[in-house]
Scaffold this active site. Structure first.
Site, PDB file in Angstrom:
ATOM      1  N   HIS A  62       0.849  -1.203   0.000  1.00  0.00           N
ATOM      2  CA  HIS A  62       0.000   0.000   0.000  1.00  0.00           C
ATOM      3  C   HIS A  62       0.879   1.246   0.000  1.00  0.00           C
ATOM      4  O   HIS A  62       2.094   1.150   0.147  1.00  0.00           O
ATOM      5  CB  HIS A  62      -0.997  -0.016   1.165  1.00  0.00           C
ATOM      6  N   HIS A  64       1.529   3.928   1.890  1.00  0.00           N
ATOM      7  CA  HIS A  64       2.078   4.732   2.995  1.00  0.00           C
ATOM      8  C   HIS A  64       3.607   4.865   2.907  1.00  0.00           C
ATOM      9  O   HIS A  64       4.293   3.924   2.506  1.00  0.00           O
ATOM     10  CB  HIS A  64       1.677   4.122   4.348  1.00  0.00           C
ATOM     11  N   ASP A  66       6.031   4.735   4.953  1.00  0.00           N
ATOM     12  CA  ASP A  66       6.902   3.765   5.635  1.00  0.00           C
ATOM     13  C   ASP A  66       6.950   2.424   4.903  1.00  0.00           C
ATOM     14  O   ASP A  66       7.628   1.494   5.334  1.00  0.00           O
ATOM     15  CB  ASP A  66       6.489   3.577   7.104  1.00  0.00           C
ATOM     16  N   HIS A  67       6.249   2.332   3.752  1.00  0.00           N
ATOM     17  CA  HIS A  67       6.290   1.115   2.934  1.00  0.00           C
ATOM     18  C   HIS A  67       6.883   1.356   1.545  1.00  0.00           C
ATOM     19  O   HIS A  67       7.218   0.408   0.845  1.00  0.00           O
ATOM     20  CB  HIS A  67       4.873   0.510   2.811  1.00  0.00           C
ATOM     21  N   HIS A 120      -7.404  -0.479   5.714  1.00  0.00           N
ATOM     22  CA  HIS A 120      -6.314   0.380   6.216  1.00  0.00           C
ATOM     23  C   HIS A 120      -6.103   1.515   5.212  1.00  0.00           C
ATOM     24  O   HIS A 120      -6.086   2.688   5.571  1.00  0.00           O
ATOM     25  CB  HIS A 120      -5.055  -0.477   6.373  1.00  0.00           C
ATOM     26  N   ASP A 137      -0.093  -3.782   6.402  1.00  0.00           N
ATOM     27  CA  ASP A 137      -0.660  -3.219   7.637  1.00  0.00           C
ATOM     28  C   ASP A 137      -2.120  -3.611   7.827  1.00  0.00           C
ATOM     29  O   ASP A 137      -2.887  -2.876   8.453  1.00  0.00           O
ATOM     30  CB  ASP A 137      -0.568  -1.680   7.612  1.00  0.00           C
ATOM     31  N   HIS A 175       4.825  -4.688  10.673  1.00  0.00           N
ATOM     32  CA  HIS A 175       5.272  -3.995  11.894  1.00  0.00           C
ATOM     33  C   HIS A 175       5.397  -4.957  13.064  1.00  0.00           C
ATOM     34  O   HIS A 175       4.623  -5.916  13.171  1.00  0.00           O
ATOM     35  CB  HIS A 175       4.274  -2.896  12.301  1.00  0.00           C
TER      36      HIS A 175
HETATM   37 FE    FE Z   1       2.989   0.868   8.067  1.00  0.00          FE
HETATM   38 ZN    ZN Z   2       0.217   1.726   6.506  1.00  0.00          ZN
END
Ligand code: FE
Ligand code: ZN
Length: 263
Positions: A62, A64, A66-67, A120, A137, A175
């Site tokens: 996805h 975001h 942090d990905h 999410h 996530d 995570h």
């Molecule tokens: Fe994340």
């Molecule tokens: Zn995420």
């Protein structure tokens, strides 16, 4: 979907940021790797250099940051193929994937089936290759992702879709939230013996700075409150929290998700 001769593969968690895992599937014969959700480039580069690997592909669950934050630098250096969901925010995607698509990585020698699992985010997908599930996530051990873009109905049906996979499915989450999730799960189901035992194991792993992942679907069904909203104990806890009668599983799910947000 092929069954993997497990001995050909090693799957490593590459820690990133505070609690992210960038998963790396390594074919120990071909020395090719495919990585999932590189939020950062440097830890992946260090990993590739240390193990002397070639990067075949990047899989993204996805949009975001942090990905996806490491994609630019990794593409520049290694020129991997990039697989991603249909999204305006993900750079360099060579392939835009949707539900039931299949992909083949010739050098890493594995196949994936794509599952659309919105909630999410709306673009969220999972990569399934029996017995592995890379679910970003959406599902965490003892928890689930926050609902940022979708509805509780969407998130719940995405989790149900995952729950329908074989019990031996290995759950590779993005995570390390397990210990914190278990604290909440125990408030929902204080008498769940499996949950109490799991928390003891997880505490020990965390103390030794070891990963608690992958989990298995069989375990999650015993301990994850978000996969247990059909259980009378979970429903009762949710009703006591919101002081209302809840009429169906989606309402129970929405209530405990909301509760967790404030926990
Ligand atoms: Fe994340
Ligand atoms: Zn995420």
């Amino acid at each position: 979907m092929i069954n993997h001769p497990a001995s050909i593969f090693k799957i490593y968690p590459i820690p990133a940021f505070r609690d992210n895992y960038i998963w790396a599937i390594v074919n120990i014969n071909t020395h090719y790797t495919t990585i999932i959700d590189p939020g950062e480039a440097q830890p992946v580069m260090d990993f590739i250099e240390k193990h002397k690997l070639a990067l075949e592909a990047i899989l993204v669950t996805h949009h975001h940051p942090d990905h996806i934050g490491g994609i630019n630098a990794l593409v520049k250096k290694y020129h991997p193929k990039v697989f991603a969901p249909i999204s305006n925010y993900i750079p360099h995607a060579d392939y835009r994937l949707t539900n039931d698509d299949t992909i083949t990585l010739n050098n890493t020698e594995c196949h994936f089936q794509i599952m659309s699992i919105p909630g999410h985010t709306l673009d969220h997908i999972a990569y399934y290759s029996k017995p592995w599930l890379f679910c970003g996530d959406t599902l965490f051990s003892a928890g689930c992702g926050r609902i940022f873009e979708g509805t509780p109905e969407q998130m719940y049906s995405s989790l149900q879709k995952i729950a329908a996979l074989p019990p031996e499915t290995q759950i590779f989450c993005a995570h390390e939230y397990t210990l914190a999730n278990l604290k909440f799960a125990q408030i929902i189901e204080s008498n769940n013996i499996e949950l109490n035992n799991y928390r003891k194991n997880v505490k020990m792993l965390s103390k030794n700075k070891q990963t608690t992942l992958p989990s298995t679907l069989a375990l999650e069904k015993k301990i994850n409150p978000f996969l247990r909203v059909d259980q009378p104990t979970v429903k009762l806890s949710a009703e006591q929290y919101c002081k209302q009668v809840l009429h169906n599983e989606t309402e129970v799910f929405a209530t405990i998700r909301e509760w967790k947000n404030k926990f």
